[in-house]
Write a protein that holds these residues in place. Structure first.
Motif, PDB file in Angstrom:
ATOM      1  N   PRO A  22      -5.057   0.747  -9.813  1.00 43.63           N
ATOM      2  CA  PRO A  22      -4.073   1.521  -9.077  1.00 43.63           C
ATOM      3  C   PRO A  22      -4.036   1.140  -7.591  1.00 43.63           C
ATOM      4  O   PRO A  22      -5.060   1.013  -6.934  1.00 43.63           O
ATOM      5  CB  PRO A  22      -4.502   2.969  -9.252  1.00 43.63           C
ATOM      6  N   LEU A  23      -2.823   0.972  -7.102  1.00 40.64           N
ATOM      7  CA  LEU A  23      -2.567   0.525  -5.743  1.00 40.64           C
ATOM      8  C   LEU A  23      -2.394   1.707  -4.796  1.00 40.64           C
ATOM      9  O   LEU A  23      -1.673   2.654  -5.104  1.00 40.64           O
ATOM     10  CB  LEU A  23      -1.298  -0.326  -5.714  1.00 40.64           C
ATOM     11  N   VAL A  24      -3.062   1.625  -3.652  1.00 43.03           N
ATOM     12  CA  VAL A  24      -2.881   2.591  -2.573  1.00 43.03           C
ATOM     13  C   VAL A  24      -2.111   1.872  -1.475  1.00 43.03           C
ATOM     14  O   VAL A  24      -2.465   0.762  -1.077  1.00 43.03           O
ATOM     15  CB  VAL A  24      -4.236   3.087  -2.013  1.00 43.03           C
ATOM     16  N   LEU A  25      -1.054   2.498  -0.998  1.00 44.07           N
ATOM     17  CA  LEU A  25      -0.264   1.957   0.109  1.00 44.07           C
ATOM     18  C   LEU A  25      -0.290   2.953   1.252  1.00 44.07           C
ATOM     19  O   LEU A  25      -0.141   4.157   1.037  1.00 44.07           O
ATOM     20  CB  LEU A  25       1.188   1.723  -0.325  1.00 44.07           C
ATOM     21  N   THR A  26      -0.496   2.440   2.439  1.00 39.93           N
ATOM     22  CA  THR A  26      -0.321   3.229   3.650  1.00 39.93           C
ATOM     23  C   THR A  26       0.448   2.365   4.630  1.00 39.93           C
ATOM     24  O   THR A  26       0.673   1.182   4.363  1.00 39.93           O
ATOM     25  CB  THR A  26      -1.657   3.710   4.254  1.00 39.93           C
ATOM     26  N   ASN A  27       0.856   2.948   5.720  1.00 45.88           N
ATOM     27  CA  ASN A  27       1.582   2.157   6.721  1.00 45.88           C
ATOM     28  C   ASN A  27       1.400   2.748   8.101  1.00 45.88           C
ATOM     29  O   ASN A  27       1.035   3.905   8.249  1.00 45.88           O
ATOM     30  CB  ASN A  27       3.074   2.069   6.381  1.00 45.88           C
ATOM     31  N   GLY A  28       1.647   1.912   9.099  1.00 47.92           N
ATOM     32  CA  GLY A  28       1.554   2.373  10.466  1.00 47.92           C
ATOM     33  C   GLY A  28       1.611   1.226  11.445  1.00 47.92           C
ATOM     34  O   GLY A  28       1.732   0.057  11.060  1.00 47.92           O
ATOM     35  N   LEU A 108       7.014  -1.814  -4.128  1.00 54.58           N
ATOM     36  CA  LEU A 108       5.647  -1.941  -4.652  1.00 54.58           C
ATOM     37  C   LEU A 108       5.254  -0.859  -5.650  1.00 54.58           C
ATOM     38  O   LEU A 108       4.319  -1.053  -6.422  1.00 54.58           O
ATOM     39  CB  LEU A 108       4.649  -1.936  -3.485  1.00 54.58           C
ATOM     40  N   HIS A 109       5.940   0.279  -5.627  1.00 51.23           N
ATOM     41  CA  HIS A 109       5.600   1.413  -6.489  1.00 51.23           C
ATOM     42  C   HIS A 109       4.093   1.680  -6.524  1.00 51.23           C
ATOM     43  O   HIS A 109       3.471   1.636  -7.590  1.00 51.23           O
ATOM     44  CB  HIS A 109       6.123   1.194  -7.917  1.00 51.23           C
ATOM     45  N   PRO A 110       3.512   1.980  -5.376  1.00 52.76           N
ATOM     46  CA  PRO A 110       2.080   2.283  -5.391  1.00 52.76           C
ATOM     47  C   PRO A 110       1.804   3.554  -6.190  1.00 52.76           C
ATOM     48  O   PRO A 110       2.618   4.475  -6.197  1.00 52.76           O
ATOM     49  CB  PRO A 110       1.753   2.493  -3.913  1.00 52.76           C
ATOM     50  N   GLU A 111       0.681   3.559  -6.872  1.00 60.34           N
ATOM     51  CA  GLU A 111       0.293   4.774  -7.582  1.00 60.34           C
ATOM     52  C   GLU A 111      -0.007   5.888  -6.582  1.00 60.34           C
ATOM     53  O   GLU A 111       0.210   7.066  -6.868  1.00 60.34           O
ATOM     54  CB  GLU A 111      -0.937   4.512  -8.458  1.00 60.34           C
ATOM     55  N   ILE A 112      -0.520   5.492  -5.397  1.00 59.02           N
ATOM     56  CA  ILE A 112      -0.872   6.464  -4.375  1.00 59.02           C
ATOM     57  C   ILE A 112      -0.321   5.992  -3.033  1.00 59.02           C
ATOM     58  O   ILE A 112      -0.524   4.842  -2.637  1.00 59.02           O
ATOM     59  CB  ILE A 112      -2.397   6.652  -4.274  1.00 59.02           C
ATOM     60  N   TYR A 113       0.384   6.875  -2.359  1.00 60.74           N
ATOM     61  CA  TYR A 113       0.864   6.615  -1.005  1.00 60.74           C
ATOM     62  C   TYR A 113       0.064   7.530  -0.092  1.00 60.74           C
ATOM     63  O   TYR A 113       0.082   8.754  -0.254  1.00 60.74           O
ATOM     64  CB  TYR A 113       2.362   6.899  -0.898  1.00 60.74           C
ATOM     65  N   ALA A 114      -0.685   6.953   0.845  1.00 62.33           N
ATOM     66  CA  ALA A 114      -1.571   7.722   1.712  1.00 62.33           C
ATOM     67  C   ALA A 114      -1.051   7.759   3.138  1.00 62.33           C
ATOM     68  O   ALA A 114      -0.561   6.747   3.654  1.00 62.33           O
ATOM     69  CB  ALA A 114      -2.972   7.111   1.685  1.00 62.33           C
ATOM     70  N   LYS A 115      -1.161   8.921   3.748  1.00 58.81           N
ATOM     71  CA  LYS A 115      -0.842   9.092   5.166  1.00 58.81           C
ATOM     72  C   LYS A 115      -1.835  10.093   5.748  1.00 58.81           C
ATOM     73  O   LYS A 115      -2.484  10.841   5.017  1.00 58.81           O
ATOM     74  CB  LYS A 115       0.586   9.620   5.363  1.00 58.81           C
ATOM     75  N   GLY A 116      -1.909  10.119   7.071  1.00 62.99           N
ATOM     76  CA  GLY A 116      -2.816  11.031   7.751  1.00 62.99           C
ATOM     77  C   GLY A 116      -2.401  12.474   7.588  1.00 62.99           C
ATOM     78  O   GLY A 116      -1.219  12.777   7.367  1.00 62.99           O
ATOM     79  N   GLY A 117      -3.363  13.362   7.713  1.00 63.62           N
ATOM     80  CA  GLY A 117      -3.135  14.789   7.546  1.00 63.62           C
ATOM     81  C   GLY A 117      -2.259  15.411   8.612  1.00 63.62           C
ATOM     82  O   GLY A 117      -1.919  16.587   8.519  1.00 63.62           O
ATOM     83  N   GLU A 126       9.004   8.853   2.851  1.00 64.38           N
ATOM     84  CA  GLU A 126       8.583   8.096   1.668  1.00 64.38           C
ATOM     85  C   GLU A 126       8.175   8.996   0.507  1.00 64.38           C
ATOM     86  O   GLU A 126       8.164   8.563  -0.648  1.00 64.38           O
ATOM     87  CB  GLU A 126       7.398   7.176   2.031  1.00 64.38           C
ATOM     88  N   ALA A 127       7.860  10.264   0.790  1.00 63.85           N
ATOM     89  CA  ALA A 127       7.315  11.172  -0.228  1.00 63.85           C
ATOM     90  C   ALA A 127       8.228  11.330  -1.436  1.00 63.85           C
ATOM     91  O   ALA A 127       7.771  11.251  -2.580  1.00 63.85           O
ATOM     92  CB  ALA A 127       7.011  12.533   0.389  1.00 63.85           C
ATOM     93  N   SER A 128       9.496  11.552  -1.221  1.00 67.42           N
ATOM     94  CA  SER A 128      10.401  11.783  -2.361  1.00 67.42           C
ATOM     95  C   SER A 128      10.528  10.532  -3.233  1.00 67.42           C
ATOM     96  O   SER A 128      10.681  10.636  -4.450  1.00 67.42           O
ATOM     97  CB  SER A 128      11.775  12.243  -1.878  1.00 67.42           C
ATOM     98  N   ILE A 129      10.447   9.363  -2.628  1.00 65.87           N
ATOM     99  CA  ILE A 129      10.508   8.120  -3.413  1.00 65.87           C
ATOM    100  C   ILE A 129       9.277   8.009  -4.293  1.00 65.87           C
ATOM    101  O   ILE A 129       9.366   7.727  -5.496  1.00 65.87           O
ATOM    102  CB  ILE A 129      10.639   6.891  -2.487  1.00 65.87           C
ATOM    103  N   VAL A 130       8.094   8.234  -3.708  1.00 61.85           N
ATOM    104  CA  VAL A 130       6.846   8.157  -4.472  1.00 61.85           C
ATOM    105  C   VAL A 130       6.885   9.150  -5.628  1.00 61.85           C
ATOM    106  O   VAL A 130       6.556   8.812  -6.768  1.00 61.85           O
ATOM    107  CB  VAL A 130       5.633   8.434  -3.555  1.00 61.85           C
ATOM    108  N   GLY A 134       6.707   9.172 -10.200  1.00 64.63           N
ATOM    109  CA  GLY A 134       5.457   9.740 -10.711  1.00 64.63           C
ATOM    110  C   GLY A 134       4.221   9.372  -9.914  1.00 64.63           C
ATOM    111  O   GLY A 134       3.101   9.656 -10.350  1.00 64.63           O
ATOM    112  N   GLY A 135       4.394   8.771  -8.739  1.00 68.80           N
ATOM    113  CA  GLY A 135       3.254   8.464  -7.884  1.00 68.80           C
ATOM    114  C   GLY A 135       2.769   9.700  -7.149  1.00 68.80           C
ATOM    115  O   GLY A 135       3.395  10.762  -7.197  1.00 68.80           O
ATOM    116  N   GLN A 136       1.633   9.554  -6.492  1.00 69.08           N
ATOM    117  CA  GLN A 136       1.044  10.656  -5.728  1.00 69.08           C
ATOM    118  C   GLN A 136       1.108  10.365  -4.236  1.00 69.08           C
ATOM    119  O   GLN A 136       0.899   9.231  -3.822  1.00 69.08           O
ATOM    120  CB  GLN A 136      -0.428  10.821  -6.076  1.00 69.08           C
ATOM    121  N   VAL A 137       1.360  11.402  -3.466  1.00 66.56           N
ATOM    122  CA  VAL A 137       1.247  11.317  -2.013  1.00 66.56           C
ATOM    123  C   VAL A 137      -0.035  12.041  -1.652  1.00 66.56           C
ATOM    124  O   VAL A 137      -0.241  13.188  -2.043  1.00 66.56           O
ATOM    125  CB  VAL A 137       2.444  11.978  -1.298  1.00 66.56           C
TER     126      VAL A 137
END
Length: 163
Positions: A22-28, A108-117, A126-130, A134-137
């Motif tokens: 499973p792929l985790v994607l973040t950005n910044g 990329l359709h990451p399984e998990i999209y991560a961002k800071g709290g 990006e949340a609605s796309i993930v 069926g991906g997780q934010v």
């Protein structure tokens, strides 16, 4: 260096899914990398098999942070990418020129999209796309409350004390 074009990264993921999924994607922007960034990226990496960082290009940062003094970015994109690629937690970097990472998420359709709290699902474009595929934010708690802007402001004030 583990910097990919989007096409190269898509091909790598397709050819070697066991290495990436499973792929985790973040950005910044990751301009002036600091301890808060490092801890955040280490936490994000723990969520999946591989962590890809979508790195805002110089052009993208200028669109987002056009009112900053000094003008941003401070560090050019290729140097920011090189510093990020030296981190054990980062498996790949893709530089993007848009204001948001929506196109990266769609590609990329990451399984998990991560961002800071400091973000929330309502303000994260990006949340609605993930969620649509069926991906997780995942919002990661900020352990070290720091920012490049705060660091730059302290430097400009000549303040050597920690905030």
């Amino acid at each position: 260096m583990s910097v990919y074009s989007l096409t190269e990264l898509q091909q790598a993921i397709e050819n070697y899914p066991d290495r990436w999924r499973p792929l985790v994607l973040t950005n910044g922007c990751f301009d002036l990398l600091h301890c808060g960034h490092v801890r955040y990226l280490n936490s994000a990496r723990q969520l999946g098999r591989a962590l890809v960082v979508g790195l805002n290009s110089d052009q993208s940062i200028r669109m987002i942070k056009n009112d900053r003094i000094p003008p941003r970015p401070i560090i050019p994109e290729i140097e920011r990418a090189e510093v990020l690629s030296a981190l054990r937690s980062v498996d790949g970097i893709v530089i993007f020129s848009e204001k948001t990472a929506c196109e990266l998420v769609e590609a990329l359709h990451p399984e998990i999209y991560a961002k800071g709290g400091d973000y929330n699902l309502q303000t994260l474009p990006e949340a609605s796309i993930v969620q649509s595929y069926g991906g997780q934010v995942r919002l990661i708690e900020i352990e070290v409350p720091s920012s490049t802007t705060a660091i730059v402001d302290r430097i400009l004030r000549g303040d050597s004390r920690n905030p």
